[in-house]
Design an enzyme around this catalytic site. Structure first.
Site, PDB file in Angstrom:
ATOM      1  N   SER A   1      -8.056  -5.567   3.577  1.00 48.95           N
ATOM      2  CA  SER A   1      -8.133  -4.427   2.671  1.00 48.95           C
ATOM      3  C   SER A   1      -9.362  -3.567   2.920  1.00 48.95           C
ATOM      4  CB  SER A   1      -8.151  -4.923   1.225  1.00 48.95           C
ATOM      5  OG  SER A   1      -8.395  -3.856   0.325  1.00 48.95           O
TER       6      SER A   1
ATOM      7  N   TYR B   1      -7.008   2.496   2.438  1.00 43.64           N
ATOM      8  CA  TYR B   1      -6.870   3.329   1.249  1.00 43.64           C
ATOM      9  C   TYR B   1      -7.364   4.716   1.629  1.00 43.64           C
ATOM     10  CZ  TYR B   1      -5.774  -0.332  -2.147  1.00 43.64           C
ATOM     11  OH  TYR B   1      -5.149  -1.327  -2.862  1.00 43.64           O
TER      12      TYR B   1
ATOM     13  N   THR C   1      -1.718   2.522   2.645  1.00 44.09           N
ATOM     14  CA  THR C   1      -1.135   2.328   1.315  1.00 44.09           C
ATOM     15  C   THR C   1      -0.979   3.683   0.640  1.00 44.09           C
ATOM     16  OG1 THR C   1      -2.030   0.091   1.048  1.00 44.09           O
ATOM     17  CG2 THR C   1      -1.494   1.296  -0.955  1.00 44.09           C
TER      18      THR C   1
ATOM     19  N   LYS D   1       2.782   1.671   3.590  1.00 42.91           N
ATOM     20  CA  LYS D   1       3.031   0.628   2.590  1.00 42.91           C
ATOM     21  C   LYS D   1       3.204   1.264   1.214  1.00 42.91           C
ATOM     22  CE  LYS D   1       0.874  -3.543   0.599  1.00 42.91           C
ATOM     23  NZ  LYS D   1       0.597  -3.065  -0.772  1.00 42.91           N
TER      24      LYS D   1
ATOM     25  N   SER E   1       7.209  -1.965  -0.796  1.00 38.68           N
ATOM     26  CA  SER E   1       6.237  -2.579  -1.714  1.00 38.68           C
ATOM     27  C   SER E   1       6.121  -1.747  -2.981  1.00 38.68           C
ATOM     28  CB  SER E   1       4.859  -2.655  -1.026  1.00 38.68           C
ATOM     29  OG  SER E   1       3.858  -3.063  -1.936  1.00 38.68           O
TER      30      SER E   1
ATOM     31  N   HIS F   1       3.388  -2.638  -4.844  1.00 35.79           N
ATOM     32  CA  HIS F   1       2.026  -3.089  -5.103  1.00 35.79           C
ATOM     33  C   HIS F   1       2.004  -4.327  -6.003  1.00 35.79           C
ATOM     34  CE1 HIS F   1      -1.880  -1.141  -3.981  1.00 35.79           C
ATOM     35  NE2 HIS F   1      -2.353  -2.076  -4.774  1.00 35.79           N
TER      36      HIS F   1
END
Length: 383
Positions: free
Chosen positions: A127, A151, A177, A256, A278, A280
């Site tokens: 991440s 991110y 993401t 994602k 996804s 999340h």
């Protein structure tokens, strides 16, 4: 199966059985033990979802709507769980989903997870908001497979810097993401008054980034937290940003957070290399479609042109079989390994992975298959 193979399998089962006697077994057992060990804030942050947690529950109930119809007398003695993704040979179709700020579960955080993942041959998606730098995690993993989750930042140059660092550190894919343009409405966190991001628990990649630090009047935790909060939520994020990202990395780019087949088609048009279906883990939009329910239409839209992966709600070997039979190329798990991390650090993550992989192997065999690539919708029935 030869006598030697039977003996090896028996010894392996005995070893796993002895090891797991001292550890939780099921996902529910791991969760309960983690609840006993962690303070309320960190536990609820890991375990909870957004709103009334309908999406969190639906991710699980969706798997129960499909039943496996096993095939018999198929000779399943020559099993293989291996798959290929982006030219990489992987031991299993299981990966570790990007989970940020893992130090809230265990002091070693991502480093403990990375060691367990590398030893198990399970790729880890690291991440952006990790508690250790992407370079430290890469060093811990050695030559093991790893991807970097990005991110998006409102400061595009920070994004470019992050992906370039990941490429230099041996990461082999970028996972963007796209479902965090705003923070999900998380009642548990509000009740607890808990935000690990505001506490500075996910700053490692930021305060080690030269571009990000150049934006600060002074490099301090307080300044860094405020800068991250200004940049990490990005309601202006659009498909055009994929083009910018492509200009700054040669690695495969996966998106994602896709749940609609039309978005999957646009991803193809934009040259995206892979999709992760996804929601999340139920932590963003409450009342959203479950990932397993969204999967078939996305698989149909993609039509085999790029890999489709799935996360959110995967807990057992049978879950993995169902997802693969519905067209996923691989699955990612999050909460299961985080509870393992909370309970026993590296050993806990290793145990969760070993148990899941063995359960997957059993599920593949009992479904009547030798290879995960053999799994298809013919072995499923909708209840």
């Amino acid at each position: 199966m030869t006598e030697a193979e039977k003996t090896k399998e028996s010894l392996q089962f005995t070893r796993v059985n002895k090891e797991t006697q001292a550890m939780p077994i099921s996902f529910e057992d791991w969760e309960e033990k983690a609840r006993e060990l962690l303070p309320g804030g960190p536990f609820d942050y890991i375990a909870g979802g957004s709103g009334a947690e309908e999406t969190l529950a639906t991710n699980r109930s969706a798997f129960a709507k499909w039943a496996i119809v096993p095939r018999m007398l198929r000779d399943v003695s020559q099993r293989s769980l291996g798959i290929e993704l982006f030219g990489q040979q992987l031991k299993t179709p299981v990966m570790l989903a990007p989970v940020g700020m893992q130090a809230i579960a265990h002091p070693e955080g991502e480093l403990a997870t990375a060691k367990a993942a590398a030893a198990a041959g399970v790729p880890m998606v690291v991440s952006t908001v990790s508690a250790h730098t992407l370079e430290q995690i890469a060093e811990t993993m050695g030559d093991a497979h790893r991807w970097f989750q990005l991110y998006w930042s409102n400061d595009r140059e920070v994004c470019a810097s992050m992906v370039k660092r990941a490429e230099a550190a041996g990461y082999s894919a970028i996972v963007l993401t796209v479902d965090t343009v705003m923070l999900g409405w998380k009642r548990r966190d509000f009740r607890n008054g808990y935000s690990p991001l505001r506490e500075g628990r996910g700053l490692a990649n930021y305060i080690s980034d030269p571009v990000f630090c150049s934006r600060l009047p002074e490099v301090s935790v307080e300044n860094a937290v405020e800068e991250v909060l200004r940049n990490i939520y990005h309601p202006t994020l659009s498909w055009a940003d994929i083009d910018y990202l492509r200009q700054h990395t040669s690695l495969p780019i996966l998106v994602k957070g896709i749940l609609h087949p039309d978005d999957a088609r646009i991803a193809l048009e934009r040259g995206v290399d892979g999709i992760i279906v996804s929601n999340h883990g139920g932590r963003q939009l409450d009342g959203a479609i479950s990932t397993l329910d969204a999967l078939p239409a996305i698989v149909e839209a993609v039509d085999g042109r790029i890999p489709v992966l799935l996360d959110s709600g995967v807990r057992t070997g049978s879950d993995v079989v169902k997802a693969l039979a519905l067209g996923a190329n691989a699955v990612l798990i999050g909460r299961p390994f985080m509870f393992g991390l909370a309970v026993a650090g590296e050993r806990g993550v290793a145990n969760v992975l070993e148990t899941l992989i063995h359960e997957l192997d059993v599920s593949v065999a009992l479904s009547g298959s030798n290879r995960v690539s053999d799994l298809n919708r013919s072995i499923l029935v909708r209840l």
